[in-house]
Structures are given as structure tokens and as C-alpha cells.
Design a protein around this motif. Structure first.
Motif, PDB file in Angstrom:
ATOM      1  N   ASP A 171      -5.335   8.698 -33.628  1.00 29.47           N
ATOM      2  CA  ASP A 171      -4.141   7.878 -33.451  1.00 29.47           C
ATOM      3  C   ASP A 171      -3.404   7.705 -34.777  1.00 29.47           C
ATOM      4  O   ASP A 171      -2.163   7.798 -34.825  1.00 29.47           O
ATOM      5  N   TYR A 172      -4.165   7.478 -35.839  1.00 33.47           N
ATOM      6  CA  TYR A 172      -3.569   7.347 -37.180  1.00 33.47           C
ATOM      7  C   TYR A 172      -2.816   8.628 -37.551  1.00 33.47           C
ATOM      8  O   TYR A 172      -1.678   8.583 -38.031  1.00 33.47           O
ATOM      9  N   GLN A 173      -3.451   9.784 -37.340  1.00 32.38           N
ATOM     10  CA  GLN A 173      -2.821  11.058 -37.681  1.00 32.38           C
ATOM     11  C   GLN A 173      -1.564  11.302 -36.855  1.00 32.38           C
ATOM     12  O   GLN A 173      -0.558  11.812 -37.362  1.00 32.38           O
ATOM     13  N   GLU A 174      -1.623  10.940 -35.575  1.00 29.66           N
ATOM     14  CA  GLU A 174      -0.456  11.125 -34.717  1.00 29.66           C
ATOM     15  C   GLU A 174       0.710  10.250 -35.173  1.00 29.66           C
ATOM     16  O   GLU A 174       1.868  10.694 -35.183  1.00 29.66           O
ATOM     17  N   ARG A 175       0.409   9.013 -35.547  1.00 30.19           N
ATOM     18  CA  ARG A 175       1.470   8.122 -36.025  1.00 30.19           C
ATOM     19  C   ARG A 175       2.044   8.627 -37.339  1.00 30.19           C
ATOM     20  O   ARG A 175       3.252   8.551 -37.582  1.00 30.19           O
ATOM     21  N   PHE A 176       1.175   9.135 -38.209  1.00 29.83           N
ATOM     22  CA  PHE A 176       1.616   9.669 -39.499  1.00 29.83           C
ATOM     23  C   PHE A 176       2.564  10.851 -39.304  1.00 29.83           C
ATOM     24  O   PHE A 176       3.569  10.982 -40.019  1.00 29.83           O
ATOM     25  N   ALA A 177       2.271  11.687 -38.312  1.00 25.50           N
ATOM     26  CA  ALA A 177       3.057  12.908 -38.103  1.00 25.50           C
ATOM     27  C   ALA A 177       4.286  12.691 -37.239  1.00 25.50           C
ATOM     28  O   ALA A 177       5.186  13.542 -37.208  1.00 25.50           O
ATOM     29  N   SER A 178       4.361  11.556 -36.541  1.00 30.15           N
ATOM     30  CA  SER A 178       5.399  11.408 -35.517  1.00 30.15           C
ATOM     31  C   SER A 178       6.747  10.940 -36.038  1.00 30.15           C
ATOM     32  O   SER A 178       7.780  11.228 -35.429  1.00 30.15           O
ATOM     33  N   ALA A 179       6.786  10.222 -37.138  1.00 28.13           N
ATOM     34  CA  ALA A 179       8.062   9.687 -37.636  1.00 28.13           C
ATOM     35  C   ALA A 179       8.942  10.819 -38.143  1.00 28.13           C
ATOM     36  O   ALA A 179       8.554  11.562 -39.050  1.00 28.13           O
ATOM     37  N   MET A 180      10.110  10.948 -37.578  1.00 26.67           N
ATOM     38  CA  MET A 180      11.055  11.982 -37.984  1.00 26.67           C
ATOM     39  C   MET A 180      12.174  11.428 -38.874  1.00 26.67           C
ATOM     40  O   MET A 180      12.907  12.174 -39.489  1.00 26.67           O
ATOM     41  N   HIS A 181      12.296  10.098 -38.895  1.00 27.82           N
ATOM     42  CA  HIS A 181      13.339   9.438 -39.678  1.00 27.82           C
ATOM     43  C   HIS A 181      12.728   8.224 -40.363  1.00 27.82           C
ATOM     44  O   HIS A 181      11.777   7.607 -39.852  1.00 27.82           O
ATOM     45  N   VAL A 182      13.235   7.887 -41.524  1.00 32.88           N
ATOM     46  CA  VAL A 182      12.711   6.752 -42.287  1.00 32.88           C
ATOM     47  C   VAL A 182      12.723   5.479 -41.457  1.00 32.88           C
ATOM     48  O   VAL A 182      11.804   4.657 -41.536  1.00 32.88           O
ATOM     49  N   LYS A 183      13.743   5.325 -40.605  1.00 29.28           N
ATOM     50  CA  LYS A 183      13.836   4.114 -39.789  1.00 29.28           C
ATOM     51  C   LYS A 183      12.724   4.025 -38.743  1.00 29.28           C
ATOM     52  O   LYS A 183      12.483   2.955 -38.189  1.00 29.28           O
ATOM     53  N   GLU A 184      12.033   5.115 -38.469  1.00 24.15           N
ATOM     54  CA  GLU A 184      10.963   5.123 -37.479  1.00 24.15           C
ATOM     55  C   GLU A 184       9.610   4.751 -38.079  1.00 24.15           C
ATOM     56  O   GLU A 184       8.638   4.568 -37.342  1.00 24.15           O
ATOM     57  N   LEU A 185       9.513   4.665 -39.398  1.00 30.08           N
ATOM     58  CA  LEU A 185       8.225   4.401 -40.041  1.00 30.08           C
ATOM     59  C   LEU A 185       7.646   3.052 -39.638  1.00 30.08           C
ATOM     60  O   LEU A 185       6.443   2.912 -39.437  1.00 30.08           O
ATOM     61  N   ASP A 186       8.486   2.052 -39.520  1.00 26.28           N
ATOM     62  CA  ASP A 186       8.008   0.725 -39.138  1.00 26.28           C
ATOM     63  C   ASP A 186       7.333   0.757 -37.765  1.00 26.28           C
ATOM     64  O   ASP A 186       6.235   0.218 -37.584  1.00 26.28           O
ATOM     65  N   ALA A 187       7.962   1.412 -36.808  1.00 27.46           N
ATOM     66  CA  ALA A 187       7.394   1.496 -35.459  1.00 27.46           C
ATOM     67  C   ALA A 187       6.109   2.321 -35.437  1.00 27.46           C
ATOM     68  O   ALA A 187       5.273   2.158 -34.538  1.00 27.46           O
ATOM     69  N   CYS A 188       5.937   3.197 -36.426  1.00 24.04           N
ATOM     70  CA  CYS A 188       4.734   4.028 -36.506  1.00 24.04           C
ATOM     71  C   CYS A 188       3.612   3.339 -37.281  1.00 24.04           C
ATOM     72  O   CYS A 188       2.572   3.953 -37.565  1.00 24.04           O
ATOM     73  N   GLY A 189       3.823   2.078 -37.646  1.00 20.48           N
ATOM     74  CA  GLY A 189       2.758   1.311 -38.305  1.00 20.48           C
ATOM     75  C   GLY A 189       2.808   1.323 -39.804  1.00 20.48           C
ATOM     76  O   GLY A 189       1.822   0.941 -40.460  1.00 20.48           O
ATOM     77  N   TYR A 190       3.930   1.708 -40.403  1.00 21.59           N
ATOM     78  CA  TYR A 190       4.035   1.796 -41.863  1.00 21.59           C
ATOM     79  C   TYR A 190       5.008   0.754 -42.411  1.00 21.59           C
ATOM     80  O   TYR A 190       6.051   0.490 -41.810  1.00 21.59           O
ATOM     81  N   GLU A 191       4.640   0.196 -43.550  1.00 21.72           N
ATOM     82  CA  GLU A 191       5.542  -0.684 -44.287  1.00 21.72           C
ATOM     83  C   GLU A 191       6.119   0.087 -45.461  1.00 21.72           C
ATOM     84  O   GLU A 191       5.383   0.508 -46.368  1.00 21.72           O
ATOM     85  N   VAL A 192       7.416   0.299 -45.451  1.00 21.70           N
ATOM     86  CA  VAL A 192       8.067   1.025 -46.540  1.00 21.70           C
ATOM     87  C   VAL A 192       8.056   0.170 -47.797  1.00 21.70           C
ATOM     88  O   VAL A 192       8.388  -1.021 -47.764  1.00 21.70           O
ATOM     89  N   LEU A 193       7.659   0.766 -48.919  1.00 22.01           N
ATOM     90  CA  LEU A 193       7.599   0.052 -50.196  1.00 22.01           C
ATOM     91  C   LEU A 193       8.952   0.207 -50.890  1.00 22.01           C
ATOM     92  O   LEU A 193       9.171   1.108 -51.705  1.00 22.01           O
TER      93      LEU A 193
END
Length: 367
Positions: free
Chosen positions: A42-64
Motif C-alpha cells: 500500500d505504501y509503494q502504491e501511494r508513493f507511485a500514484s501521485a502524478m501532481h504535487v497537489k495529489e501528494l497530500d491525498a497519497c499520505g505525504y506532507e510536503v516540506l
């Protein structure tokens, strides 16, 4: 014997360690292993799924946000890209993304040294990205990335004590790669204090490795170790015999790296200390004393010095620090009790510190 905060560690890539760990567990734990494997997938899928910076939050990432930088990487073309570091919220793993001006992600990478602090474990002790720097460190005319993260372990011998992890991402052909041997030495030999320190090692070959691997005083001197002669003397350490106390520094990049050694009459190193720990530079050495501090009849070692460290805002902070090493039957133990009990002040002298330590251990008067 070397006292090091980060320890001497050799690591395999995190994917290899993870699957070795999963495959090597007993059959009785198969259900639990499958749960862990699903989490990793699941982690790998979320890491690979974001195609745009704005999608990172929904994929479980906090942009620094504070570490986003515009940069041009030669193999990616002339277009200016944005380096977008992000922290995965669940497992505290760092990833770096490259996006174009429109915010489309064109490259991603997460196989970092800092994501492998605890081998074989999904959750890592990464707290923050301390610095990002860019330089050609392998002389191939391509810009590489230097990353330093701040980490804190929740358990173990150094639980709650912040430490740094440095890494270099070498630019390839429209990608980046990491040499684990370089990362290993950067962190195993405390060359992770700053980007300049890492660059000095990787690009210029200036290494602190000899400070930890030398077996004789002669070897230290051959590599440029400078003895602090005013604090160089001989003491009878009851369990270890008559030894020279040899403090000194080596200059690497803009830093004076400080170490203390105990050397026998044959010139062999029998013990070594790293009193500056995660500080960047020795500002001034105020004294080293070999005396019984805890009342067990054996001489201990106390080091009082001023060190500098660069803050997150880029300012140099100078602090007075006392390091204490208690002699035991098999060598020395690093103090943790008095350091917690008393924080050194700028005006503290060696005699005042010794008096406070001895009072802490119940001494009513000086010897």
C-alpha cells in the motif's frame, strides 16, 4: 573501543532487508507477515500514484514547504524543475519528488539512508529534513543532491536523543542513485554534520575515518591529528594501567573535529572518546581531568569544552558542554545521569564542574 552516538552500522538497501525479514520469519507468523506485506505494498502504491504535487497530500505525504527549491539537473534538460521533499505520515519515510513548472511529477525517489535507520522496519525515526544542498560531488559535470535529516529513536540506548543522517543522491541519466558505501561512511564516521562536511568527504576526499580506525598514536599523527599539548599528560588508570591522555583535533572543511584518546607506553590506542558528539566544531577546549568522580576509587575522565553548531536558521550557536566517562572494570561508561541532572552554564569552570559532579555522587569534600 569507540563511543559513537549513531553507532557503527552497515546497512543493505531497505527493500532487500524488508523481504529478507518477511521471508525469514516462522510459518506461525504468516498472517502477521501478510499484514505487513500488504502495508508495504500500500505504501509503494501511494508513493507511485501521485502524478501532481497537489495529489501528494491525498497519497499520505506532507510536503516540506520550507525545503522546496528550484533547480536545473543536466540530464533532465534545460527546464528549471522544482525539488519537492515530502514526509510520508504513517511510517515517517522521506521521499523526494521532481516536478515541472505545472506541478506534474516527473521523477520520485525514496531509497534513502534515512529510510533505513532501523533495518527491516517500515516505520522510521525520521523527524525532519534539516538541509538540502546541490553540488557536483563525483566530478561528472552533473549536479548531485546532498540531504541531511534529523532523527530521534523512540527506544534503545539512545532513545530521545536527536541525531543526523546524511545522504548523497548522484545524478544519472534522468534519474538519481545512491551508493550505500558512501552513505555508510558518512554516517558511521560522523561526517554528516553539514552539507559542506559531506561535500569535503565525497568530492575532495577529506575523511574523518582514521579518527575511528587508527590503532596507534603514530597513525593519528601521520593523518594530521594535532595534539592539544597543554592538556596532554599521563595518568595511572587503575584497571587500564599508566596511559597518556591525548586530546586533539583534525581540520576538515571548516570544522575542527575533536577526539580524546588513551594511549599506552607502546603507543597503542586502548580507548577513544568522542565528547563533541553531534556538534559541528570545537570552539575551545577548557580542560580535561582524570579524577575519581563517583567515589569508586578509580579515576574517571571529564572533558569541558565549548562547541559550535549551526542552527536551522543558519546561525552558529556556541555551547558549553561537559562530557563524563566513568572508569569500570572493562573500560569506560558514558555518563547519562549527571548530564540530565545538570545543564552546563557558560560561566562554569572545570573545578566547579568537578565539585558539582562529586556532590551529585555524595562526596562531602574534595580529596
Amino acid at each position: 573501543m569507540i563511543t559513537m552516538r549513531n553507532g557503527l552500522r552497515r546497512r543493505l538497501p531497505v527493500l532487500v532487508l524488508f523481504f529478507l525479514w518477511v521471508w525469514g520469519t516462522p510459518v506461525s507468523a504468516e498472517g502477521e507477515d501478510q499484514d505487513i506485506l500488504r502495508l508495504y505494498q500500500d505504501y509503494q502504491e501511494r508513493f507511485a500514484s501521485a502524478m501532481h504535487v497537489k495529489e501528494l497530500d491525498a497519497c499520505g505525504y506532507e510536503v516540506l514547504e520550507e525545503q522546496i527549491f528550484p533547480v536545473t539537473f543536466e540530464s533532465f534538460g534545460e527546464e528549471e524543475l522544482m525539488l519537492v521533499p515530502a514526509m510520508e505520515r504513517t511510517f515517517h519515510r522521506l521521499a523526494v519528488f521532481l516536478s515541472n513548472r505545472q506541478g506534474n511529477i516527473i521523477y520520485r525517489y525514496d531509497q534513502l539512508e534515512t529510510n533505513n535507520c532501523i533495518p527491516g522496519q517500515m516505520e522510521q525515526p525520521v523527524e525532519k529534513l534539516l538541509s538540502v544542498a546541490f553540488a557536483d560531488v563525483n566530478h561528472d559535470q552533473k549536479t548531485d543532491m546532498i540531504l541531511i535529516t534529523g532523527c530521534v529513536n523512540e527506544a534503545g540506548d539512545y532513545a530521545g536523543i536527536p541525531y543526523k543522517v546524511g545522504d548523497v543522491l548522484f545524478q544519472g541519466e534522468k534519474n538519481f542513485y545512491r551508493d550505500w558505501r558512501v552513505s555508510d561512511k558518512i554516517n558511521r564516521f560522523s561526517m554528516n554534520k553539514s552539507a559542506n562536511y559531506i561535500i569535503s568527504f565525497v568530492r575532495d576526499g577529506e575523511s574523518a575515518e582514521f579518527l575511528y580506525t587508527a590503532t596507534t598514536l603514530e597513525e593519528l599523527l601521520e593523518h594530521g591529528f594535532q595534539i592539544a599539548k597543554d592538556q596532554h599528560y599521563t595518568r595511572d588508570f587503575e584497571k587500564l594501567g599508566r596511559l597518556q591522555v591525548v586530546p586533539g583535533t583534525v581540520r576538515i572543511s571548516a570544522y575542527n573535529i575533536f577526539m580524546v584518546y588513551l594511549v599506552n607506553e607502546q603507543g597503542d590506542i586502548v580507548w577513544s572518546f568522542q565528547p563533541m558528539e553531534d556538534y559541528d566544531n570545537l570552539y575551545s577546549l577548557r580542560g580535561i581531568q582524570g579524577r575519581d568522580l563517583d567515589g569508586d576509587g578509580m579515576k574517571d575522565l571529564v572533558v569541558l569544552a565549548r562547541y559550535s553548531i549551526e542552527t536551522e536558521d543558519g546561525e552558529a550557536l556556541i555551547e558549553n558542554r561537559c562530557a563524563i566517562y566513568y572508569q569500570r572494570t572493562g573500560g569506560f561508561d558514558v555518563d547519562t545521569e549527571f548530564e540530565t541532572y545538570y545543564q552546563c552554564k557558560e560561566e562554569d569552570t572545570m573545578e566547579e564542574i568537578i565539585r558539582k559532579i562529586r556532590e551529585y555522587w555524595g562526596w562531602q569534600a574534595e580529596e
